[in-house]
Structures are given as C-alpha cells and as structure tokens.
Design a protein around this motif. Structure first.
Motif, PDB file in Angstrom:
ATOM      1  N   LEU A  85       0.852  -1.184   0.000  1.00 10.44           N
ATOM      2  CA  LEU A  85       0.000   0.000   0.000  1.00 10.44           C
ATOM      3  C   LEU A  85       0.890   1.238   0.000  1.00 10.44           C
ATOM      4  N   THR A  86       0.319   2.361  -0.430  1.00 13.51           N
ATOM      5  CA  THR A  86       1.018   3.636  -0.235  1.00 13.51           C
ATOM      6  C   THR A  86       0.653   4.141   1.157  1.00 13.51           C
ATOM      7  N   ALA A  87       1.386   5.134   1.639  1.00 14.72           N
ATOM      8  CA  ALA A  87       1.064   5.736   2.933  1.00 14.72           C
ATOM      9  C   ALA A  87      -0.253   6.514   2.872  1.00 14.72           C
ATOM     10  N   ASN A  88      -0.789   6.709   1.656  1.00 13.56           N
ATOM     11  CA  ASN A  88      -2.114   7.303   1.492  1.00 13.56           C
ATOM     12  C   ASN A  88      -3.201   6.229   1.397  1.00 13.56           C
ATOM     13  N   ARG A  89      -2.841   4.996   1.749  1.00 21.36           N
ATOM     14  CA  ARG A  89      -3.775   3.861   1.836  1.00 21.36           C
ATOM     15  C   ARG A  89      -4.374   3.442   0.494  1.00 21.36           C
ATOM     16  N   LYS A  90      -3.570   3.520  -0.557  1.00 21.37           N
ATOM     17  CA  LYS A  90      -3.976   3.013  -1.873  1.00 21.37           C
ATOM     18  C   LYS A  90      -3.261   1.685  -2.096  1.00 21.37           C
ATOM     19  N   ILE A  91      -4.018   0.649  -2.450  1.00 21.39           N
ATOM     20  CA  ILE A  91      -3.420  -0.663  -2.693  1.00 21.39           C
ATOM     21  C   ILE A  91      -2.654  -0.629  -4.010  1.00 21.39           C
ATOM     22  N   LYS A  92      -1.398  -1.052  -3.967  1.00 22.18           N
ATOM     23  CA  LYS A  92      -0.556  -1.065  -5.155  1.00 22.18           C
ATOM     24  C   LYS A  92      -0.349  -2.474  -5.691  1.00 22.18           C
ATOM     25  N   HIS A  93      -0.320  -3.456  -4.775  1.00 23.40           N
ATOM     26  CA  HIS A  93       0.000  -4.813  -5.213  1.00 23.40           C
ATOM     27  C   HIS A  93      -0.516  -5.834  -4.198  1.00 23.40           C
ATOM     28  N   ILE A  94      -1.025  -6.945  -4.712  1.00 20.72           N
ATOM     29  CA  ILE A  94      -1.406  -8.091  -3.873  1.00 20.72           C
ATOM     30  C   ILE A  94      -0.828  -9.337  -4.527  1.00 20.72           C
ATOM     31  N   ALA A  95      -0.116 -10.133  -3.737  1.00 24.25           N
ATOM     32  CA  ALA A  95       0.450 -11.397  -4.233  1.00 24.25           C
ATOM     33  C   ALA A  95      -0.115 -12.539  -3.394  1.00 24.25           C
ATOM     34  N   VAL A  96      -0.682 -13.536  -4.074  1.00 25.92           N
ATOM     35  CA  VAL A  96      -1.315 -14.663  -3.398  1.00 25.92           C
ATOM     36  C   VAL A  96      -0.620 -15.956  -3.830  1.00 25.92           C
ATOM     37  N   GLU A  97      -0.160 -16.734  -2.849  1.00 27.77           N
ATOM     38  CA  GLU A  97       0.432 -18.046  -3.154  1.00 27.77           C
ATOM     39  C   GLU A  97      -0.663 -18.967  -3.689  1.00 27.77           C
ATOM     40  N   GLU A  98      -0.291 -19.831  -4.609  1.00 31.67           N
ATOM     41  CA  GLU A  98      -1.214 -20.761  -5.273  1.00 31.67           C
ATOM     42  C   GLU A  98      -2.051 -21.569  -4.274  1.00 31.67           C
ATOM     43  N   SER A  99      -1.440 -22.002  -3.176  1.00 29.65           N
ATOM     44  CA  SER A  99      -2.139 -22.860  -2.210  1.00 29.65           C
ATOM     45  C   SER A  99      -3.361 -22.174  -1.592  1.00 29.65           C
ATOM     46  N   LEU A 100      -3.365 -20.863  -1.523  1.00 27.25           N
ATOM     47  CA  LEU A 100      -4.514 -20.146  -0.947  1.00 27.25           C
ATOM     48  C   LEU A 100      -5.709 -20.118  -1.899  1.00 27.25           C
ATOM     49  N   LEU A 101      -5.465 -20.356  -3.168  1.00 30.95           N
ATOM     50  CA  LEU A 101      -6.550 -20.271  -4.147  1.00 30.95           C
ATOM     51  C   LEU A 101      -7.533 -21.429  -4.046  1.00 30.95           C
ATOM     52  N   THR A 102      -7.176 -22.464  -3.322  1.00 34.06           N
ATOM     53  CA  THR A 102      -8.076 -23.612  -3.186  1.00 34.06           C
ATOM     54  C   THR A 102      -9.014 -23.477  -1.999  1.00 34.06           C
ATOM     55  N   ASP A 103      -8.792 -22.495  -1.154  1.00 31.81           N
ATOM     56  CA  ASP A 103      -9.616 -22.313   0.039  1.00 31.81           C
ATOM     57  C   ASP A 103     -10.114 -20.870   0.094  1.00 31.81           C
ATOM     58  N   LYS A 104     -11.302 -20.656  -0.470  1.00 25.47           N
ATOM     59  CA  LYS A 104     -11.867 -19.309  -0.570  1.00 25.47           C
ATOM     60  C   LYS A 104     -11.972 -18.637   0.792  1.00 25.47           C
ATOM     61  N   GLU A 105     -12.459 -19.345   1.794  1.00 26.10           N
ATOM     62  CA  GLU A 105     -12.655 -18.772   3.123  1.00 26.10           C
ATOM     63  C   GLU A 105     -11.320 -18.350   3.750  1.00 26.10           C
ATOM     64  N   GLN A 106     -10.313 -19.191   3.607  1.00 27.49           N
ATOM     65  CA  GLN A 106      -8.997 -18.874   4.159  1.00 27.49           C
ATOM     66  C   GLN A 106      -8.414 -17.643   3.440  1.00 27.49           C
ATOM     67  N   LEU A 107      -8.559 -17.594   2.134  1.00 28.68           N
ATOM     68  CA  LEU A 107      -8.066 -16.455   1.361  1.00 28.68           C
ATOM     69  C   LEU A 107      -8.747 -15.161   1.816  1.00 28.68           C
ATOM     70  N   GLU A 108     -10.056 -15.208   2.002  1.00 28.53           N
ATOM     71  CA  GLU A 108     -10.788 -14.026   2.463  1.00 28.53           C
ATOM     72  C   GLU A 108     -10.291 -13.580   3.835  1.00 28.53           C
ATOM     73  N   ASP A 109     -10.087 -14.558   4.741  1.00 31.20           N
ATOM     74  CA  ASP A 109      -9.574 -14.239   6.082  1.00 31.20           C
ATOM     75  C   ASP A 109      -8.198 -13.581   5.999  1.00 31.20           C
ATOM     76  N   TYR A 110      -7.337 -14.149   5.162  1.00 30.26           N
ATOM     77  CA  TYR A 110      -5.989 -13.598   4.983  1.00 30.26           C
ATOM     78  C   TYR A 110      -6.057 -12.164   4.453  1.00 30.26           C
ATOM     79  N   LEU A 111      -6.901 -11.946   3.448  1.00 29.12           N
ATOM     80  CA  LEU A 111      -7.018 -10.603   2.864  1.00 29.12           C
ATOM     81  C   LEU A 111      -7.454  -9.585   3.912  1.00 29.12           C
ATOM     82  N   ILE A 112      -8.456  -9.935   4.705  1.00 32.65           N
ATOM     83  CA  ILE A 112      -8.951  -9.024   5.731  1.00 32.65           C
ATOM     84  C   ILE A 112      -7.849  -8.725   6.748  1.00 32.65           C
TER      85      ILE A 112
END
Length: 107
Positions: A44-71
C-alpha cells in the motif's frame, strides 16, 4: 495588527501547500505487509492506496482462508499506512501553525 493577520494568513497558506506536497510524497511511500506464513503479501502507499497483492497458489483452493488472509493482512497494512500518514501530516501542520498562545493544546 493587520500585518500580524496577513503574516498568519501567509503562514497558513504556506502550511496548506506543504500539506499538499506531503500528501503527494506519501503516494510514493510504500508499506509492505504479509501474512505470518508469507502466503499473502500486499503493498500500500502511505495514502492507503493498494498497489499490489500477491497470493500463493495454495490459498486459491480455500476461498474462506483467502478471504480471512485478505482481511487480516490488509487491515494490518492500512493501520501502518494510517499511522505514517497521520504522523507526517500532523508534523507539517504543527510546524506551520502560527504561534498563537494556547493553540498547542488543540494539536
């Protein structure tokens, strides 16, 4: 007296300009945050704008876990960005305030 008011107005305008410059600079300050296991990373920037998100492949199989991680990770990054943002802007504002007795109680 009139000169004092004009001086204060000039100082306030100068401070406003410095605040705008600081906001622009904060767009270039990057905050990296990640989950404890490194499976999710955000920038993120210090102005709270998201610049990049990187997700490991293993998280893509568990929607609920991915959502928890993102939050979790986004909230941690936003907290850090907010802290930096508020500290930087408060410093500029306090530095630029005219010397009015008692005003320091409000900052």
């Amino acid at each position: 007296m009139f000169g004092d008011i004009m001086g204060m107005m000039g100082k306030l305008k100068e401070t406003q300009q410095k605040i705008e410059e600081t906001k622009k600079r904060l767009d270039t300050v990057l905050i990296d945050e990640q989950s404890n296991d490194g499976l999710l990373k955000v920038t993120l920037t210090a102005n709270r704008k998201i610049k990049h998100i990187a997700v490991e492949e293993s998280l893509l199989t568990d929607k609920e876990q991915l959502e928890d991680y993102l939050i979790l990770v986004l909230n941690k990054a936003i907290e850090r960005a907010t802290s930096i943002n508020e500290t930087e802007l408060a410093a500029v504002a306090k530095d630029g305030m005219p010397n009015i007795p008692g005003m320091d109680k409000f900052l």
